[in-house]
Design a protein around this motif. Structure first.
Motif, mmCIF file in Angstrom:
data_model
loop_
_atom_site.group_PDB
_atom_site.id
_atom_site.type_symbol
_atom_site.label_atom_id
_atom_site.label_comp_id
_atom_site.label_asym_id
_atom_site.label_seq_id
_atom_site.Cartn_x
_atom_site.Cartn_y
_atom_site.Cartn_z
ATOM 1 N N LEU A 66 34.021 9.670 -23.067
ATOM 2 C CA LEU A 66 33.115 9.588 -21.676
ATOM 3 C C LEU A 66 32.978 11.094 -21.325
ATOM 4 C CD1 LEU A 66 35.154 8.680 -18.597
ATOM 5 C CD2 LEU A 66 36.218 9.281 -20.920
ATOM 6 N N LEU A 67 32.166 11.342 -20.330
ATOM 7 C CA LEU A 67 31.915 12.439 -19.859
ATOM 8 C C LEU A 67 32.033 12.386 -18.262
ATOM 9 C CD1 LEU A 67 28.506 13.447 -21.764
ATOM 10 C CD2 LEU A 67 31.050 14.151 -22.167
ATOM 11 N N MET A 68 32.304 13.373 -17.513
ATOM 12 C CA MET A 68 32.481 13.364 -16.010
ATOM 13 C C MET A 68 31.811 14.473 -15.648
ATOM 14 S SD MET A 68 36.620 12.309 -15.841
ATOM 15 C CE MET A 68 36.442 11.818 -14.303
ATOM 16 N N PRO A 69 30.472 14.449 -15.576
ATOM 17 C CA PRO A 69 29.618 15.586 -14.998
ATOM 18 C C PRO A 69 29.793 15.883 -13.566
ATOM 19 C CG PRO A 69 28.437 13.713 -15.347
ATOM 20 C CD PRO A 69 29.593 13.392 -15.837
ATOM 21 N N TRP A 70 29.868 16.881 -12.963
ATOM 22 C CA TRP A 70 29.963 17.235 -11.285
ATOM 23 C C TRP A 70 28.435 16.682 -10.948
ATOM 24 C CZ3 TRP A 70 30.011 23.299 -10.519
ATOM 25 C CH2 TRP A 70 28.837 23.967 -10.915
ATOM 26 N N GLY A 71 28.789 16.485 -9.380
ATOM 27 C CA GLY A 71 27.309 16.289 -8.644
ATOM 28 C C GLY A 71 27.177 17.604 -8.182
ATOM 29 N N THR A 112 26.796 5.947 -23.332
ATOM 30 C CA THR A 112 28.050 6.823 -22.956
ATOM 31 C C THR A 112 28.381 6.506 -21.525
ATOM 32 O OG1 THR A 112 27.606 8.645 -24.464
ATOM 33 C CG2 THR A 112 29.118 9.092 -22.768
ATOM 34 N N VAL A 113 29.666 6.293 -21.262
ATOM 35 C CA VAL A 113 30.390 6.087 -20.089
ATOM 36 C C VAL A 113 30.357 7.612 -19.224
ATOM 37 C CG1 VAL A 113 32.366 5.695 -18.621
ATOM 38 C CG2 VAL A 113 31.865 4.362 -20.532
ATOM 39 N N LEU A 114 29.730 7.361 -18.229
ATOM 40 C CA LEU A 114 29.244 8.626 -17.338
ATOM 41 C C LEU A 114 30.066 8.577 -15.970
ATOM 42 C CD1 LEU A 114 25.725 9.673 -18.261
ATOM 43 C CD2 LEU A 114 27.810 10.426 -19.174
ATOM 44 N N VAL A 115 30.649 9.349 -15.821
ATOM 45 C CA VAL A 115 31.387 9.189 -14.412
ATOM 46 C C VAL A 115 30.935 10.500 -13.397
ATOM 47 C CG1 VAL A 115 33.652 9.095 -13.009
ATOM 48 C CG2 VAL A 115 33.271 8.028 -15.356
ATOM 49 N N ILE A 116 30.482 10.492 -12.237
ATOM 50 C CA ILE A 116 30.140 11.516 -11.551
ATOM 51 C C ILE A 116 31.368 11.979 -10.859
ATOM 52 C CG2 ILE A 116 29.190 12.098 -8.981
ATOM 53 C CD1 ILE A 116 27.057 12.241 -11.160
#
Length: 265
Positions: free
Chosen positions: A153-158, A183-187
């Motif tokens: 997964l990815l955890m991009p910043w807001g 893709t699982v995306l988590v802010i």
């Protein structure tokens, strides 16, 4: 209809991940965890090791796991792939989990991730059996490199960590969601208000992770509950299907011709 989020074979009912740093007391942290409904809790290993007496924090974390939450140790404070890999191994031994939130910071002012060190660390940790949750920017090419390295997964910043600025680059975030539909995306990072969390979920992101906006609130427990509600509402709105914005007015009850009264011949 069930809407669970599955991460590395683990099913989660909550899509709100909560950080555990900076709370007024361990008791407040425990109450905030309960109010949030969060099932994933991040914990900084460096902070734990540097604390003179972390017994109270350990009790708070134990209370969280007793409520069904899963720990996600992070490598916050690391500046190189080598340092992050070493800390990840320590976290696995200490917390008994292969889950690791990978942070490799490249700039002290913005706390922006170093993309080169991040990918190198992710690849090594994935080879060694870790489930890597990488804190990254919204850059699409970086995201693809991290997925190729073995991240699930990815955890991009807001926005920059702790800034409370919300979703600064909507175009980049939308592009990431559109180009990586499976893709699982988590802010992760930069959110300051529940409305911003709801907006992230309305864009189709799968979850939200934050810390400062709850821990530094006047009432962390109430704020944790507010964010939990916002994440849930944003997800329901996304699944329901948001109306498309228009550049002009569209009457909600359109009529044509002349005015009339019910009952007119």
């Amino acid at each position: 209809m069930s809407d669970t989020l599955t991460l590395a074979g683990v099913s989660l009912e909550s899509r709100f991940f909560l950080g555990t740093a900076g709370y007024p007391s361990p008791a407040v942290l425990v109450d905030a965890i309960q109010a949030s409904g969060a099932q994933v809790l991040t914990v900084g290993l460096k902070r734990t090791l540097q604390a003179g007496d972390n017994g109270a924090l350990a009790q708070a974390m134990a209370a969280g796991t007793a409520q069904g939450a899963r720990l996600l140790p992070n490598t916050a404070g690391c500046r190189s792939a080598r340092e992050a890999v070493q800390l990840a191994h320590m976290a696995r031994e200490l917390y008994g989990t292969a889950w690791i939130k990978l942070e490799v910071i490249g700039d002290d002012h913005t706390l922006q991730p170093d993309p080169f060190e991040l990918v190198a660390a992710a690849a090594e940790l994935a080879r060694e059996g870790f489930v890597v949750f990488p804190y990254c920017t919204e850059d699409l090419i970086l995201g693809r490199r991290l997925l190729d390295a073995g991240c699930p997964l990815l955890m991009p910043w807001g926005a920059p960590i702790g800034s409370g600025q919300g979703l600064l680059n909507l175009h980049g975030l939308r592009t990431l969601r559109e180009r990586l539909p499976d893709t699982v995306l988590v802010i992760d990072a930069g959110l300051g208000a529940p409305s911003q969390a709801a907006r992230a979920m309305e864009l189709g992101f799968d979850a939200v992770l934050l810390n400062s906006a709850v821990a530094q609130a006047g009432d962390p427990v109430a704020m944790a509950g507010a964010f939990g509600d916002a994440v849930s509402a944003g997800r329901r709105a996304f699944r329901a299907g948001l109306m498309a914005p228009q550049a002009f007015a569209v009457a909600s009850t359109p009529v044509s011709g002349h005015a009339f009264l019910l009952g007119d011949a």
